[in-house]
Write a protein that holds these residues in place. Structure first.
Motif, short mmCIF file in Angstrom:
data_model
loop_
_atom_site.label_atom_id
_atom_site.label_comp_id
_atom_site.label_asym_id
_atom_site.label_seq_id
_atom_site.Cartn_x
_atom_site.Cartn_y
_atom_site.Cartn_z
N ARG A 160 1.01 -1.25 0.18
CA ARG A 160 -0.13 0.01 0.01
C ARG A 160 1.03 1.27 -0.06
NH1 ARG A 160 -5.83 -0.22 1.02
NH2 ARG A 160 -6.16 -2.55 0.85
N VAL A 161 0.48 2.12 -0.63
CA VAL A 161 1.14 3.52 -0.77
C VAL A 161 1.10 4.20 0.30
CG1 VAL A 161 1.39 5.59 -2.17
CG2 VAL A 161 0.85 3.73 -3.36
N VAL A 162 2.13 4.63 0.93
CA VAL A 162 2.52 5.46 2.00
C VAL A 162 2.95 6.93 1.73
CG1 VAL A 162 2.74 3.53 3.66
CG2 VAL A 162 4.72 4.59 2.65
N GLY A 163 3.52 7.16 0.51
CA GLY A 163 4.15 8.32 0.25
C GLY A 163 4.51 8.44 -1.07
N ILE A 164 5.12 9.33 -1.81
CA ILE A 164 5.71 9.43 -3.07
C ILE A 164 7.26 10.05 -3.04
CG2 ILE A 164 4.80 12.03 -3.20
CD1 ILE A 164 4.23 11.24 -6.24
N ILE A 165 8.01 9.75 -4.06
CA ILE A 165 9.22 9.98 -3.79
C ILE A 165 9.56 11.44 -4.71
CG2 ILE A 165 11.83 9.60 -4.94
CD1 ILE A 165 10.81 6.58 -5.03
N GLN A 166 9.85 12.38 -4.02
CA GLN A 166 10.16 13.73 -4.30
C GLN A 166 11.70 14.42 -4.22
OE1 GLN A 166 6.59 15.08 -2.13
NE2 GLN A 166 5.56 15.66 -4.17
N ARG A 167 12.09 14.39 -3.37
CA ARG A 167 13.32 14.84 -3.08
C ARG A 167 14.55 13.64 -2.53
NH1 ARG A 167 13.16 20.48 -2.44
NH2 ARG A 167 11.20 21.34 -2.83
N THR A 168 15.71 14.11 -2.44
CA THR A 168 16.68 13.29 -1.63
C THR A 168 17.78 14.35 -1.18
OG1 THR A 168 18.33 11.39 -1.77
CG2 THR A 168 18.49 12.94 -3.46
N VAL A 169 18.38 14.18 -0.02
CA VAL A 169 19.22 14.68 0.82
C VAL A 169 20.37 13.90 1.22
CG1 VAL A 169 19.36 16.60 2.82
CG2 VAL A 169 17.19 16.02 2.23
N PRO A 170 21.36 14.17 0.00
CA PRO A 170 22.48 13.18 0.28
C PRO A 170 23.23 13.44 1.48
CG PRO A 170 22.32 14.01 -1.87
CD PRO A 170 21.24 14.72 -1.19
N VAL B 191 13.02 12.11 0.73
CA VAL B 191 11.80 12.90 1.34
C VAL B 191 10.71 12.92 0.18
CG1 VAL B 191 11.14 15.26 1.89
CG2 VAL B 191 13.64 14.37 2.52
N GLY B 192 9.29 13.13 0.77
CA GLY B 192 8.33 12.97 -0.22
C GLY B 192 6.98 13.43 0.76
N ARG B 193 5.89 13.66 -0.19
CA ARG B 193 4.73 13.98 0.72
C ARG B 193 4.09 12.75 1.22
NH1 ARG B 193 5.12 19.35 1.93
NH2 ARG B 193 5.20 20.56 -0.02
N PRO B 194 3.56 12.55 2.44
CA PRO B 194 3.00 11.39 2.80
C PRO B 194 1.59 11.30 2.33
CG PRO B 194 2.76 13.26 4.60
CD PRO B 194 3.71 13.64 3.50
N ILE B 195 1.23 10.29 2.71
CA ILE B 195 -0.33 9.67 2.07
C ILE B 195 -1.21 10.66 2.18
CG2 ILE B 195 -0.68 7.95 3.68
CD1 ILE B 195 -1.36 7.64 0.08
N SER B 196 -1.31 11.04 3.80
CA SER B 196 -2.30 11.91 4.11
C SER B 196 -2.27 13.06 3.21
CB SER B 196 -2.18 12.09 5.61
OG SER B 196 -0.88 12.75 5.91
N VAL B 197 -1.32 13.75 2.97
CA VAL B 197 -1.15 14.83 2.16
C VAL B 197 -1.60 14.62 0.60
CG1 VAL B 197 0.33 16.71 1.04
CG2 VAL B 197 0.40 16.06 3.47
N ILE B 198 -1.27 13.78 0.13
CA ILE B 198 -1.41 12.91 -1.25
C ILE B 198 -3.02 13.04 -1.21
CG2 ILE B 198 -1.25 11.45 -2.93
CD1 ILE B 198 1.62 10.73 -1.81
N LEU B 199 -3.53 12.13 -0.59
CA LEU B 199 -5.07 11.89 -0.55
C LEU B 199 -6.01 13.21 -0.52
CD1 LEU B 199 -5.51 8.74 1.18
CD2 LEU B 199 -5.56 8.80 -1.00
N SER B 200 -5.47 14.23 0.50
CA SER B 200 -6.02 15.44 0.60
C SER B 200 -6.14 16.09 -0.76
CB SER B 200 -5.68 16.26 1.56
OG SER B 200 -5.99 17.43 1.65
N ALA B 201 -4.89 16.18 -1.62
CA ALA B 201 -4.88 16.77 -2.92
C ALA B 201 -5.75 16.16 -3.99
CB ALA B 201 -3.44 16.95 -3.06
N VAL B 202 -5.44 14.80 -4.09
CA VAL B 202 -6.04 14.14 -5.32
C VAL B 202 -7.20 13.50 -4.87
CG1 VAL B 202 -3.64 14.15 -6.00
CG2 VAL B 202 -4.65 11.88 -4.91
N ARG B 203 -8.12 13.76 -4.00
CA ARG B 203 -9.09 12.85 -3.77
C ARG B 203 -10.02 12.69 -4.60
NH1 ARG B 203 -10.16 17.37 -0.30
NH2 ARG B 203 -9.47 16.32 1.29
N ASP B 204 -10.13 13.75 -5.88
CA ASP B 204 -11.28 13.56 -7.00
C ASP B 204 -10.73 12.56 -8.10
OD1 ASP B 204 -12.77 15.73 -5.85
OD2 ASP B 204 -11.95 17.11 -6.91
N TYR B 205 -9.52 12.22 -7.88
CA TYR B 205 -8.98 11.18 -8.93
C TYR B 205 -8.61 9.65 -8.33
CZ TYR B 205 -8.20 15.12 -12.11
OH TYR B 205 -8.33 16.02 -12.96
#
Length: 204
Positions: free
Chosen positions: A172-182, A188-202
């Motif tokens: 199950r998806v818990v987040g998305i890959i967006q950044r790395t801090v070597p 680093v990436g947005r967690p699933i709570s933020v993602i679902l809040s943003a894309v709930r229509d899709y």
């Protein structure tokens, strides 16, 4: 003394089982739902990102992957939605017919084992990373200029993996890959709570 010995044996077995946990079945299942995004910029430069299917023909990825001409698994794709603040974008490609990934319903916590998949280095085959959640809802200091809530994983991502899924041991998806801090050795990436809040229509 006997009780202590039993406890120590149990703890030893627990540690061994966790260390030897086999990610390959989960990775194979999640891999069926990810896509390779190829970008051709106006000047002719090319780039690669990753996305994952959230419902038939709709792919979630990172908005910083936006480019002049985009294909998803070699098929033409168009942007139908984006959020620059959270660095999220949805692409549509009628030719994509892959199973959708499902979001995790668990409360994310420090120490939760997670995997990540994406087309690191722009290769034709995705690469996998595994690790654990270092912090599920981290707020960076203001001087970092990366506002909002972030999921931090104790593993570095690789260029080309952007937009790929971070997932738990159930796939199950818990987040998305967006950044790395070597310098810190974290992804680093947005967690699933933020993602679902943003894309709930899709993604339902």
């Amino acid at each position: 003394m006997r009780r202590l010995l039993v406890t120590l044996i149990f703890l030893s077995l627990s540690i061994t089982i966790h260390a030897d946990w086999d990610w390959s079945p989960v990775i194979a299942r999640v891999e069926r739902s990810i896509v390779r995004i190829a970008i051709t910029y106006p000047g002719g430069e090319e780039g690669t990102c990753t996305g994952f299917v959230i419902k038939r023909a709709y792919v979630l990825t990172a908005h910083h992957c936006f480019g002049g001409t985009m294909t998803v698994d070699t098929f033409p794709a168009t942007e139908v939605w984006h959020d620059e603040y959270d660095d999220l974008m949805i692409l549509h490609s009628i030719k994509i017919d892959k199973p959708a990934l499902r979001p995790s319903t668990k409360v994310l916590r420090k120490g939760l084992a997670v995997g990540a998949l994406g087309y690191g280095f722009g290769t034709v085959e995705p690469m996998a990373r595994t690790g654990m959640i270092s912090h599920p809802v981290y707020l960076f200091p203001n001087e970092w200029q990366v506002p909002g809530v972030w999921l931090i994983v104790d593993n570095l991502y690789v260029g080309g993996m952007s937009g790929g899924p971070v997932f738990d041991q159930d796939g199950r998806v818990v987040g998305i890959i967006q950044r790395t801090v070597p310098a810190a050795g974290v992804g680093v990436g947005r967690p699933i709570s933020v993602i679902l809040s943003a894309v709930r229509d899709y993604w339902r």
